[in-house]
Design a protein around this motif. Sequence first.
Motif, PDB file in Angstrom:
ATOM      1  N   ARG A 104       0.548  -9.095  37.473  1.00  0.00           N
ATOM      2  CA  ARG A 104      -0.009  -9.862  36.357  1.00  0.00           C
ATOM      3  C   ARG A 104       0.623  -9.478  35.019  1.00  0.00           C
ATOM      4  NH1 ARG A 104      -4.357 -12.870  37.638  1.00  0.00           N
ATOM      5  NH2 ARG A 104      -5.376 -12.489  39.627  1.00  0.00           N
ATOM      6  N   GLY A 105       0.990  -8.231  34.839  1.00  0.00           N
ATOM      7  CA  GLY A 105       1.575  -7.774  33.579  1.00  0.00           C
ATOM      8  C   GLY A 105       3.076  -7.577  33.676  1.00  0.00           C
ATOM      9  N   THR A 106       3.774  -8.611  34.168  1.00  0.00           N
ATOM     10  CA  THR A 106       5.234  -8.496  34.334  1.00  0.00           C
ATOM     11  C   THR A 106       5.921  -8.244  32.999  1.00  0.00           C
ATOM     12  OG1 THR A 106       5.090 -10.024  36.185  1.00  0.00           O
ATOM     13  CG2 THR A 106       7.280  -9.642  35.238  1.00  0.00           C
ATOM     14  N   LYS A 107       5.440  -8.887  31.932  1.00  0.00           N
ATOM     15  CA  LYS A 107       6.053  -8.723  30.607  1.00  0.00           C
ATOM     16  C   LYS A 107       5.907  -7.283  30.120  1.00  0.00           C
ATOM     17  CE  LYS A 107       6.001 -10.703  25.967  1.00  0.00           C
ATOM     18  NZ  LYS A 107       5.373 -11.711  25.073  1.00  0.00           N
ATOM     19  N   GLU A 108       4.678  -6.726  30.247  1.00  0.00           N
ATOM     20  CA  GLU A 108       4.468  -5.343  29.803  1.00  0.00           C
ATOM     21  C   GLU A 108       5.242  -4.369  30.686  1.00  0.00           C
ATOM     22  OE1 GLU A 108       2.200  -7.570  30.175  1.00  0.00           O
ATOM     23  OE2 GLU A 108       1.505  -7.881  28.101  1.00  0.00           O
ATOM     24  N   PHE A 109       5.267  -4.662  32.012  1.00  0.00           N
ATOM     25  CA  PHE A 109       6.014  -3.790  32.919  1.00  0.00           C
ATOM     26  C   PHE A 109       7.505  -3.784  32.562  1.00  0.00           C
ATOM     27  CE2 PHE A 109       8.267  -3.132  36.990  1.00  0.00           C
ATOM     28  CZ  PHE A 109       7.778  -1.879  37.312  1.00  0.00           C
ATOM     29  N   LYS A 110       8.073  -4.953  32.260  1.00  0.00           N
ATOM     30  CA  LYS A 110       9.478  -5.037  31.851  1.00  0.00           C
ATOM     31  C   LYS A 110       9.718  -4.262  30.567  1.00  0.00           C
ATOM     32  CE  LYS A 110      12.842  -8.394  30.126  1.00  0.00           C
ATOM     33  NZ  LYS A 110      13.102  -9.822  29.845  1.00  0.00           N
ATOM     34  N   LYS A 111       8.789  -4.373  29.606  1.00  0.00           N
ATOM     35  CA  LYS A 111       8.940  -3.657  28.334  1.00  0.00           C
ATOM     36  C   LYS A 111       8.920  -2.152  28.544  1.00  0.00           C
ATOM     37  CE  LYS A 111       6.834  -3.224  23.765  1.00  0.00           C
ATOM     38  NZ  LYS A 111       5.708  -3.661  22.888  1.00  0.00           N
ATOM     39  N   GLU A 112       7.995  -1.671  29.397  1.00  0.00           N
ATOM     40  CA  GLU A 112       7.921  -0.234  29.664  1.00  0.00           C
ATOM     41  C   GLU A 112       9.197   0.261  30.331  1.00  0.00           C
ATOM     42  OE1 GLU A 112       5.661   2.015  28.968  1.00  0.00           O
ATOM     43  OE2 GLU A 112       4.332   0.654  27.909  1.00  0.00           O
ATOM     44  N   VAL A 113       9.691  -0.483  31.327  1.00  0.00           N
ATOM     45  CA  VAL A 113      10.929  -0.089  32.010  1.00  0.00           C
ATOM     46  C   VAL A 113      12.091  -0.070  31.028  1.00  0.00           C
ATOM     47  CG1 VAL A 113      12.593  -0.779  33.775  1.00  0.00           C
ATOM     48  CG2 VAL A 113      10.149  -0.910  34.257  1.00  0.00           C
ATOM     49  N   PHE A 114      12.169  -1.075  30.185  1.00  0.00           N
ATOM     50  CA  PHE A 114      13.260  -1.172  29.200  1.00  0.00           C
ATOM     51  C   PHE A 114      13.256   0.045  28.271  1.00  0.00           C
ATOM     52  CE2 PHE A 114      15.087  -2.472  25.201  1.00  0.00           C
ATOM     53  CZ  PHE A 114      16.210  -3.179  25.577  1.00  0.00           C
ATOM     54  N   GLU A 115      12.070   0.397  27.737  1.00  0.00           N
ATOM     55  CA  GLU A 115      11.999   1.500  26.776  1.00  0.00           C
ATOM     56  C   GLU A 115      12.341   2.837  27.423  1.00  0.00           C
ATOM     57  OE1 GLU A 115       8.107   1.284  25.152  1.00  0.00           O
ATOM     58  OE2 GLU A 115       8.555  -0.443  23.842  1.00  0.00           O
ATOM     59  N   LYS A 116      11.821   3.091  28.622  1.00  0.00           N
ATOM     60  CA  LYS A 116      12.059   4.381  29.264  1.00  0.00           C
ATOM     61  C   LYS A 116      13.511   4.513  29.718  1.00  0.00           C
ATOM     62  CE  LYS A 116       7.303   5.132  30.753  1.00  0.00           C
ATOM     63  NZ  LYS A 116       7.133   6.296  29.852  1.00  0.00           N
ATOM     64  N   VAL A 117      14.098   3.427  30.225  1.00  0.00           N
ATOM     65  CA  VAL A 117      15.511   3.480  30.637  1.00  0.00           C
ATOM     66  C   VAL A 117      16.410   3.675  29.417  1.00  0.00           C
ATOM     67  CG1 VAL A 117      17.375   2.140  31.656  1.00  0.00           C
ATOM     68  CG2 VAL A 117      15.131   2.147  32.728  1.00  0.00           C
ATOM     69  N   GLN A 118      16.078   2.999  28.313  1.00  0.00           N
ATOM     70  CA  GLN A 118      16.892   3.153  27.091  1.00  0.00           C
ATOM     71  C   GLN A 118      16.835   4.586  26.573  1.00  0.00           C
ATOM     72  OE1 GLN A 118      18.956   0.816  25.271  1.00  0.00           O
ATOM     73  NE2 GLN A 118      19.495   2.849  24.606  1.00  0.00           N
ATOM     74  N   LEU A 119      15.664   5.210  26.703  1.00  0.00           N
ATOM     75  CA  LEU A 119      15.532   6.597  26.262  1.00  0.00           C
ATOM     76  C   LEU A 119      16.442   7.526  27.060  1.00  0.00           C
ATOM     77  CD1 LEU A 119      13.972   8.457  24.348  1.00  0.00           C
ATOM     78  CD2 LEU A 119      12.270   8.766  26.145  1.00  0.00           C
ATOM     79  N   GLU A 120      16.591   7.265  28.359  1.00  0.00           N
ATOM     80  CA  GLU A 120      17.476   8.094  29.183  1.00  0.00           C
ATOM     81  C   GLU A 120      18.950   7.787  28.922  1.00  0.00           C
ATOM     82  OE1 GLU A 120      16.747  10.564  31.212  1.00  0.00           O
ATOM     83  OE2 GLU A 120      14.630  10.426  30.678  1.00  0.00           O
ATOM     84  N   LEU A 121      19.265   6.520  28.648  1.00  0.00           N
ATOM     85  CA  LEU A 121      20.668   6.142  28.423  1.00  0.00           C
ATOM     86  C   LEU A 121      21.179   6.588  27.057  1.00  0.00           C
ATOM     87  CD1 LEU A 121      20.806   2.535  29.929  1.00  0.00           C
ATOM     88  CD2 LEU A 121      21.617   4.665  30.958  1.00  0.00           C
ATOM     89  N   ASP A 122      20.257   6.939  26.136  1.00  0.00           N
ATOM     90  CA  ASP A 122      20.694   7.394  24.812  1.00  0.00           C
ATOM     91  C   ASP A 122      21.556   8.642  24.897  1.00  0.00           C
ATOM     92  OD1 ASP A 122      19.545   5.333  23.482  1.00  0.00           O
ATOM     93  OD2 ASP A 122      17.684   6.391  23.024  1.00  0.00           O
TER      94      ASP A 122
END
Length: 483
Positions: free
Chosen positions: A120-138
Amino acid sequence: MYHVAKASEFLVVTGMFINDIKITKKAIIWPFQKCRIIDVTPVNYTFEVNAMSAEKLAFLLPAVFTIGPRVDDHECLVKYAKLLSHHKRDSHDVMELVKGVIEGETRVLAASMTMEEIFRGTKEFKKEVFEKVQLELDQFGLLIYNANIQQLVDVPGHEYFSYLGQKTQMEAANQAKVDVAEAKMKGEIGAKERLGLTLQNAAKIDAETKIIATQREGEGKKQEIMVKSQVQIFENEKAADVAEANAELATKKAGWAQQAKIAEVEAEKAVAIREAELQKEVERKNALAKTEQLRAQLLSKASVDYEIKAQEANSELYKKQKAAEAAFYEKQKAAEGQRVAAEAQLYSKQAAADAELYAKRKEAEGMVALAEAQGVYINTLLTSLGGNYHAFRDYLMINGGMFKDIAKINAEAIKGLQPKISVWANGGEGMDGAAAGNSAMKEIASVYRALPPLLETVNEQTGMLPPAWVGSLSSSRSSQPAN
């Protein structure tokens, strides 16, 4: 060699005179330096992530990430150049690195959520994945330009979404049957309610119509009486307005008669005044005519005198102008000669400066070559001595004659000092037991006996005198110390 990078590329320069690395768009590559080109165009990475929800239900998450170096941050470019630029951007190593980061963060996040929350929260799930992956790729200097997470897919053997779809389909069919029955029931009940409301509204409308007719008849009579009274009041007001207008008309007629008489008197007086003004104007014109006649006579005489003097002044001015032009021509030629001389002198100075610059440049090149030769000589000598710095230093001091110079400097330093050496005895040698009892006092006395020759020696060597409270030295040394 001069290198220039393309719009989507950067130059990474390392080597001499560069402490770490240098990232730029264009640079001159000097000897002992290396240059490498890195491409910063984003790359699409497509893969499926195997994850498990909080209910331990496995699912597949298809995702497409567009990832590339962060070009607007110099520090991130440095990280990317150091860590990943030696790989191809679509190579297996980079793919595994990016996939590992994304899978790790996605699994950790999915394990903390239920399947219903993820769905149901695909948008929020995508946002969380995006932020955490970006933090590791920094830490690798990478930036996620776009992330597209598709719909969740069942893992073979775990058909959660298939069963969920069947459940939803059955619930929709049952709900449709219930809705049809409720609609039929509401239709029958609504028809009966509408019939009753129609009869009630008809009776209510008949009663209200009779009441409204009675009210309208009373209001009509009331309006008729009110109109008659207003007509009588209007007629009275008009009669009063007519009387007031007649009185005002009589007053205005009297005023107009008075103004007409005043206008006749003013017209007669204006005619007399105009006649006097015209007579005055005639006299003034006669006086102006006589004045103009005298002025013309005097002006003709003055004009003749002016023309004569003007001719004389023009002749004098012409002579002075020719003289000034001749002087200006001479000065102009002299200035041109000075300018040519100045240009020649400037050219000679410039040639001398160019020659001096060339000599200085050659001298600097010679000094650089000498420094490079000395550096090679020092490195060769240190290598021959096995890297022993102390042996290298001693060799340079011996080869340069430093020990000989130090000995010569020390000899010149003590030259001409002529030191004086005095030996004093305290008289305690050879004394018997009785005399030895007073040896302590004799030692103290010997110290005082040693002061005069000590002070005299200091005065001879340095020219310094003792303080007044110690004593003064005699002009000549006439006494000898006692033994």
